[in-house]
Write a protein that holds these residues in place. Structure first.
Motif, mmCIF file in Angstrom:
data_model
loop_
_atom_site.group_PDB
_atom_site.id
_atom_site.type_symbol
_atom_site.label_atom_id
_atom_site.label_comp_id
_atom_site.label_asym_id
_atom_site.label_seq_id
_atom_site.Cartn_x
_atom_site.Cartn_y
_atom_site.Cartn_z
ATOM 1 N N MET A 1 0.599 -1.536 -0.328
ATOM 2 C CA MET A 1 0.188 -0.097 -0.036
ATOM 3 C C MET A 1 0.424 1.256 -0.133
ATOM 4 S SD MET A 1 -3.317 -0.353 2.251
ATOM 5 C CE MET A 1 -4.113 0.436 1.723
ATOM 6 N N THR A 2 2.286 1.084 0.613
ATOM 7 C CA THR A 2 2.809 2.196 0.298
ATOM 8 C C THR A 2 2.981 3.125 -0.894
ATOM 9 O OG1 THR A 2 5.430 0.792 -0.165
ATOM 10 C CG2 THR A 2 4.056 2.159 1.905
ATOM 11 N N SER A 3 2.965 2.186 -2.507
ATOM 12 C CA SER A 3 2.624 3.004 -3.477
ATOM 13 C C SER A 3 1.976 4.482 -3.601
ATOM 14 C CB SER A 3 2.461 2.266 -4.637
ATOM 15 O OG SER A 3 1.287 1.158 -4.489
ATOM 16 N N ASN A 4 0.199 4.270 -2.487
ATOM 17 C CA ASN A 4 -0.070 5.168 -3.174
ATOM 18 C C ASN A 4 0.415 6.303 -1.730
ATOM 19 O OD1 ASN A 4 -2.311 6.212 -1.982
ATOM 20 N ND2 ASN A 4 -3.965 4.600 -2.050
ATOM 21 N N ARG A 5 0.435 7.270 -3.063
ATOM 22 C CA ARG A 5 1.229 8.579 -2.631
ATOM 23 C C ARG A 5 0.132 9.251 -1.388
ATOM 24 N NH1 ARG A 5 6.135 9.755 -4.682
ATOM 25 N NH2 ARG A 5 5.770 11.925 -4.337
ATOM 26 N N LEU A 6 -1.016 9.132 -1.701
ATOM 27 C CA LEU A 6 -2.092 10.144 -0.701
ATOM 28 C C LEU A 6 -1.944 9.478 0.160
ATOM 29 C CD1 LEU A 6 -4.938 11.612 -0.322
ATOM 30 C CD2 LEU A 6 -5.723 10.424 -1.382
ATOM 31 N N LEU A 7 -2.139 8.099 0.241
ATOM 32 C CA LEU A 7 -2.387 7.285 2.237
ATOM 33 C C LEU A 7 -0.730 7.409 2.674
ATOM 34 C CD1 LEU A 7 -3.750 4.975 3.865
ATOM 35 C CD2 LEU A 7 -1.937 3.617 2.509
ATOM 36 N N MET A 8 0.102 8.176 1.992
ATOM 37 C CA MET A 8 1.296 7.868 2.334
ATOM 38 C C MET A 8 1.039 9.419 3.389
ATOM 39 S SD MET A 8 3.493 5.538 2.509
ATOM 40 C CE MET A 8 1.813 4.465 2.918
ATOM 41 N N GLN A 9 0.943 10.575 2.311
ATOM 42 C CA GLN A 9 0.604 11.986 2.832
ATOM 43 C C GLN A 9 -0.003 11.965 3.804
ATOM 44 O OE1 GLN A 9 2.781 14.309 1.984
ATOM 45 N NE2 GLN A 9 1.611 15.198 4.372
ATOM 46 N N LEU A 10 -2.100 10.940 4.126
ATOM 47 C CA LEU A 10 -2.379 11.200 4.692
ATOM 48 C C LEU A 10 -1.648 10.671 6.120
ATOM 49 C CD1 LEU A 10 -5.798 10.012 3.664
ATOM 50 C CD2 LEU A 10 -5.565 11.832 5.115
ATOM 51 N N GLN A 11 -0.816 9.350 6.050
ATOM 52 C CA GLN A 11 -0.235 9.046 7.533
ATOM 53 C C GLN A 11 0.253 10.231 8.097
ATOM 54 O OE1 GLN A 11 -0.145 4.868 8.760
ATOM 55 N NE2 GLN A 11 -1.095 6.702 10.089
ATOM 56 N N ALA A 12 0.916 11.212 7.430
ATOM 57 C CA ALA A 12 1.889 11.584 8.040
ATOM 58 C C ALA A 12 1.135 12.578 8.846
ATOM 59 C CB ALA A 12 2.693 12.299 6.176
ATOM 60 N N ASP A 13 0.455 12.974 7.801
ATOM 61 C CA ASP A 13 -0.435 14.372 8.401
ATOM 62 C C ASP A 13 -1.198 13.687 9.583
ATOM 63 O OD1 ASP A 13 0.147 15.707 6.394
ATOM 64 O OD2 ASP A 13 -2.003 15.509 5.332
ATOM 65 N N VAL A 14 -1.784 12.607 9.473
ATOM 66 C CA VAL A 14 -2.911 11.716 10.926
ATOM 67 C C VAL A 14 -2.154 11.573 12.324
ATOM 68 C CG1 VAL A 14 -3.718 10.008 11.515
ATOM 69 C CG2 VAL A 14 -4.047 10.810 9.479
ATOM 70 N N LEU A 15 -0.445 11.495 12.142
ATOM 71 C CA LEU A 15 0.689 11.037 12.880
ATOM 72 C C LEU A 15 1.364 12.222 13.459
ATOM 73 C CD1 LEU A 15 2.625 8.012 12.052
ATOM 74 C CD2 LEU A 15 0.304 7.870 12.847
ATOM 75 N N ILE B 1 20.186 2.600 1.437
ATOM 76 C CA ILE B 1 18.635 2.592 0.389
ATOM 77 C C ILE B 1 17.947 3.587 0.185
ATOM 78 C CG2 ILE B 1 16.445 0.960 -0.281
ATOM 79 C CD1 ILE B 1 17.846 -1.348 0.608
ATOM 80 N N PRO B 2 18.154 4.201 -0.975
ATOM 81 C CA PRO B 2 17.434 5.978 -1.217
ATOM 82 C C PRO B 2 16.374 5.338 -0.650
ATOM 83 C CG PRO B 2 18.088 4.854 -2.864
ATOM 84 C CD PRO B 2 18.415 3.591 -1.970
ATOM 85 N N THR B 3 15.164 6.669 0.093
ATOM 86 C CA THR B 3 14.190 7.234 0.505
ATOM 87 C C THR B 3 13.568 7.910 0.059
ATOM 88 O OG1 THR B 3 15.075 7.859 2.490
ATOM 89 C CG2 THR B 3 14.181 6.031 3.060
ATOM 90 N N ASP B 4 11.775 8.018 0.439
ATOM 91 C CA ASP B 4 11.133 9.449 0.023
ATOM 92 C C ASP B 4 10.782 9.537 1.577
ATOM 93 O OD1 ASP B 4 11.400 9.187 -3.213
ATOM 94 O OD2 ASP B 4 9.279 7.566 -3.472
ATOM 95 N N LYS B 5 10.635 10.810 1.931
ATOM 96 C CA LYS B 5 10.013 11.486 2.916
ATOM 97 C C LYS B 5 8.915 11.954 2.497
ATOM 98 C CE LYS B 5 12.845 12.459 6.677
ATOM 99 N NZ LYS B 5 13.715 13.473 7.791
ATOM 100 N N TYR B 6 7.961 11.603 3.507
ATOM 101 C CA TYR B 6 6.337 12.554 3.124
ATOM 102 C C TYR B 6 6.479 13.267 5.226
ATOM 103 C CZ TYR B 6 4.726 9.558 -0.687
ATOM 104 O OH TYR B 6 4.717 9.085 -1.292
ATOM 105 N N GLN B 7 6.266 14.677 4.576
ATOM 106 C CA GLN B 7 6.611 15.383 5.677
ATOM 107 C C GLN B 7 4.977 15.893 6.232
ATOM 108 O OE1 GLN B 7 8.525 16.373 8.067
ATOM 109 N NE2 GLN B 7 10.779 16.518 6.393
ATOM 110 N N PRO B 8 4.763 16.469 7.501
ATOM 111 C CA PRO B 8 3.192 16.009 7.442
ATOM 112 C C PRO B 8 3.177 17.481 6.765
ATOM 113 C CG PRO B 8 4.673 16.279 10.029
ATOM 114 C CD PRO B 8 4.926 15.320 8.731
ATOM 115 N N LEU B 9 1.799 17.600 6.749
ATOM 116 C CA LEU B 9 1.523 19.474 6.735
ATOM 117 C C LEU B 9 0.730 20.479 7.710
ATOM 118 C CD1 LEU B 9 1.266 18.402 2.041
ATOM 119 C CD2 LEU B 9 3.355 18.775 3.229
#
Length: 509
Positions: free
Chosen positions: A432-446, A486-494
């Motif tokens: 499910m981590t390929s879902n960018r919307l989910l990952m951004q939502l997760q950062a925002d919720v946490l 391993i390279p990473t993508d980081k989603y910051q809470p908005l």
């Protein structure tokens, strides 16, 4: 670099393969042991059957066949890349945990379908067991197992098979029965089956049965007596990284099988969470947050599990983890697809939810298999609420993604309380981590950053690392200085903490 010189370079370096047998699919993946680069893989879906409400089964032979198919297809793909498969020095196994099988050691045949971890048929057994404990305490066995008495774990599923399937009961009586989780079934079959197959499991898988003592690191005679399970049907418990046996047939015949980890432990290893306090969250069929607590088990006061993280070698110490387990994550997307038909493929949910950008007050609690951590309430059922005439399928899709995020927040908050030190970022992996919307939502919720590796196959990578590092193989170094970054993508809470979405789980009780 030309393809020819690239394959020549690869030809020189040792490779390690991993079998990743999950709830919804099987994968076989091949990694370069020096760079952790994924060279090739193949994936095959697994059918789930639901014979009655709350029952979830899979066919053990289909599971095994899918492994052979993935292995052979991957070897063909490597051949097309001019990569010599003789460079595969070891195979690791990682698997859906708790799923329970019994087979006949003389015929090699399964005696019933595999009962999947999500299955609820043992709910009445669990209620009876809890009611018979002093104080009706679901944590009656926790001091030994780290687990509550729940439908989730293997012992009650095994008990159901022995009580309700004549072939199983008879095979137990005639000393022909073998019990195992998926790892044991695969390793037994791949190392020869009825002709000398090795009947083993590792500490991480054993720790999910309710029959294993997490302190002594072995089967516990009192626990076996409690569930009335004969110890002779159990596999031998080994470390997560040692040579168990060798592949018996196919393109990789003779290659050692030398790594074995339950999928969530494998993801912890693949995410390089070797330090006390490091954590990862895997978004698969369910959602599993594990935090390494070092060589001492930490017991939870907030509904989390104490489980084995890994034991990387016969003489290496066992490491433990606190775990928050959520039964339904990716499975909610599958449900929207298969049961409601509002999407045609799982990938569509991101666009559908993104079209509205909010659930507009629609909340979804997907308790299809009861609620796991932190409630452990098997009788809970799913609920969708806050519907208006305005609500459409996009809002429902968004609410489904929010549900995954809210459930994660709940287990993260429990873990912060148990561990005492709040997580400052969350490492994530899984389909499910390929879902960018989910990952951004997760950062925002946490309200903390969410960090996703660019190579999402961390579960398989963990199994490959354990296999490659095993004594007698030694092609993968796990010393801190040698670990591949391993390279990473980081989603910051908005959004700021005050503005983070409300957690419906804390209101619906």
């Amino acid at each position: 670099m030309s393809t020819a010189s690239y394959s020549e370079r690869i030809t020189m370096e040792p490779l390690v393969a991993a079998i990743d047998q999950g709830t919804s699919s099987t994968r076989f993946l091949v990694f370069n042991s020096k760079t952790a680069e994924l060279l090739s893989h193949h994936q095959v879906g697994i059918k789930q059957s639901f014979p009655k409400e709350g029952w979830v089964e899979e066919d053990p032979k289909e599971i095994l066949q899918s492994v052979y198919e993935c292995m052979e297809r991957t070897c063909e793909k490597l051949g097309q890349l001019n990569i010599d498969i003789s460079n595969i020095k070891a195979v690791g196994v990682t698997n859906q945990r708790e799923t329970t099988l019994v087979w006949d050691k003389e015929t090699g045949e399964p005696l019933y379908n595999a009962i999947v971890w999500l299955d609820l048929r043992t709910q009445s057994t669990v209620e009876r067991l809890i009611n018979s404990t002093p104080g009706k305490n679901k944590n009656h066995l926790k001091h030994k197992t780290g687990l509550p008495i729940s439908t989730y774990f293997s012992a009650v599923k095994l008990r159901w098979l022995m009580d309700n399937v004549e072939e199983v009961a008879e095979a137990v009586l005639t000393h022909r029965a073998m019990f195992g989780t998926v790892d044991s079934w695969l390793i037994w079959c791949l190392t020869g089956g009825k002709s000398g197959g090795v009947h083993v499991t590792d500490v991480t898988n054993a720790s999910r049965t309710m029959l294993f003592n997490i302190h002594t690191l072995d089967w516990d005679s009192e626990l076996c007596k409690y569930f009335d399970v004969p110890m002779e049907i159990l596999p031998q418990v080994k470390s997560s990284s040692e040579i168990y046996g060798s592949m018996n047939s196919g393109s990789l015949a003779g290659v050692p099988i030398s790594g074995c980890l339950g999928d969530q432990s494998a993801a912890l290893v693949g995410q390089m969470c070797f330090q006390d306090g490091q954590a990862k969250n895997t978004y698969g069929t369910g959602c599993f947050l594990l935090r390494n607590t070092g060589i001492k088990p930490v017991m939870s006061d907030h509904g989390l599990l104490t489980t084995l993280a890994y034991k990387l070698g016969k003489d290496s110490p066992a490491h433990y983890a606190l775990e928050g387990s959520v039964a339904i994550a990716g499975a909610v997307v599958r449900w929207l697809k298969d049961n409601l038909g509002i999407i045609q493929s799982s990938a569509e949910i991101e666009k559908l939810a993104g079209d509205v950008g909010s659930s507009y007050g629609c909340y979804f609690v997907p308790a299809f298999s009861g609620l796991y951590a932190p409630y452990w309430e098997p009788s809970a059922r799913g609920i969708i609420c806050g519907l208006t005439q305005f609500t459409n399928r996009s809002h429902l899709a968004f609410a489904a993604l929010e549900a995954v995020c809210f459930q994660t927040r709940e287990i993260l908050e429990a873990m912060n309380q148990d561990y005492g030190v709040p997580l400052t970022q969350l490492q994530v992996d899984g389909g499910m981590t390929s879902n960018r919307l989910l990952m951004q939502l997760q950062a925002d919720v946490l309200c903390i950053p969410v960090v996703k590796p660019s190579m999402s196959e961390t579960t398989a990578l963990g199994a490959a690392m354990a296999a490659g590092a095993a004594e007698g193989v030694g092609v993968w170094s796990l010393t801190p200085g040698n670990l591949t970054t391993i390279p990473t993508d980081k989603y910051q809470p908005l959004i700021n903490p005050e503005g983070s979405p409300e957690n419906v789980f804390s209101r619906i009780d």
